[in-house]
Motif scaffolding. Structure first.
Motif: not given
Length: 354
Positions: A286, A289, A291
């Protein structure tokens, strides 16, 4: 008992692997194995792990962008930490085994301690003997130093030629041992037990060899020594035995303290590290994710690896010192001298050739 300095060197049937010429490397080994602060040494080891992690990431052997690789590595390190629970339990069991006992056992231990203190007071003349360990050991070494000088004075009080060899042997003994006595007495003055300063004196004071030298003087001159010399030799042997028992006891107490500190620190470090490792295993995917900047993931992965290695670093730092102390004093029993000293730990005979 005339002999060359080389003949009077203690035997080295168990050479210590740390023995070497005086050098910066030798001083570094001393610091790492004995004198260095264990917290500082642990921090240096972890800094090395952090730097190695950055290097592995730089050469793409660890890829922070791959969640599977990071979680697998974290899971392996977390799994490797679980045996530390067993290590902590074993350490505490070892320490507590000395604390449990019946009232009779505690009474016997108390009586044995009181009897030993009375014996030391009789041998040293200090009434009562100091209660602080460093001062207690200092009083013993000071009394031994006075007794050795007294033996020398008694031997010099006889001017006959038949005692010239005895006087020469006693002078050699005093000249060889006096510097160590002076250093030990000066070092222990005002020192608090629990610091490594006291253990340094315990490690460096070679009473088994000194006791053997006294026995050799007595055996070689047994038909020529007077009653006064014989009494001084008896007192010198008694004091050296007292010093030996004291050294071994205080060494044992210090190592128990070190083991207790080690078990606490392993718990302090291990528990949050397990939580952090578990968090990375569960949530790193997570986190990717989101970024974030690549450097953030590099820092997270390197920090995680370093944190998961922290219990190993603490264990290594403490066990190095405990094992070195045990190795150094393992053969110190009575008149037996079975090993050499650590680097730069000159024995009493080291000054003979100067």
């Amino acid at each position: 008992m005339t002999s060359t300095p080389e003949d009077r060197d203690p035997p080295a049937s168990q050479p210590d692997p740390l023995v070497g010429e005086e050098s910066r490397l030798d001083e570094l080994l001393h610091w790492v194995y004995l004198h260095g602060n264990r917290g500082v040494l642990s921090a240096l080891l972890l800094a090395g792990v952090f730097g190695a992690s950055l290097l592995l990431i730089r050469v793409d052997l660890i890829t922070p962008a791959e969640a599977g690789d990071v979680t697998a590595l974290s899971a392996a390190l977390v799994g490797g930490m679980l045996p530390f629970i067993t290590v902590v339990l074993a350490i505490n069991q070892l320490i507590l085994s000395e604390e449990f006992g019946t009232t009779g056992a505690f009474f016997e231990r108390l009586e044995a301690s009181r009897e030993f203190r009375r014996t030391v007071e009789d041998h040293t003349g200090y009434q009562p003997s100091p209660v602080e360990p460093a001062a207690f050991l200092r009083s013993l070494i000071e009394a031994k130093r006075r007794t050795a000088r007294g033996l020398q004075n008694v031997c010099h009080s006889f001017g006959s030629d038949s005692n010239l060899e005895l006087r020469a042997d006693v002078d050699d003994y005093v000249d060889l041992t006096a510097p160590k006595d002076d250093d030990a007495v000066e070092t222990l003055e005002g020192t608090t037990f629990g610091t490594f300063t006291v253990i340094g004196v315990i490690l460096h004071y070679n009473d088994p060899w000194q006791l053997q030298e006294v026995r050799q003087i007595r055996a070689h001159h047994r038909f020529r020594i007077s009653d006064a010399v014989d009494r001084q030799l008896d007192r010198l042997e008694d004091l050296l035995r007292d010093i030996h028992v004291t050294r071994q006891y205080f060494k044992t107490v210090y190592m128990q303290q070190e083991l207790a500190d080690l078990s606490k620190i392993l718990l302090y470090v291990g528990f949050p590290t397990l939580l952090g490792g578990a968090f990375i295993i569960i949530s790193y995917g997570n986190l990717l994710a989101l970024a974030l900047h690549p450097y953030v993931y590099v820092l997270v992965v390197s920090t995680t690896i370093t944190a998961l290695f922290s219990p190993f670093a603490v264990l290594l730092a403490y066990v190095l010192r405990i094992a070195t102390i045990a190795r150094r004093t393992a053969a110190d029993f009575g008149p037996f001298v079975l090993q050499e000293q650590l680097p730069s730990e000159d024995l009493e005979t080291s000054d003979a050739g100067e």
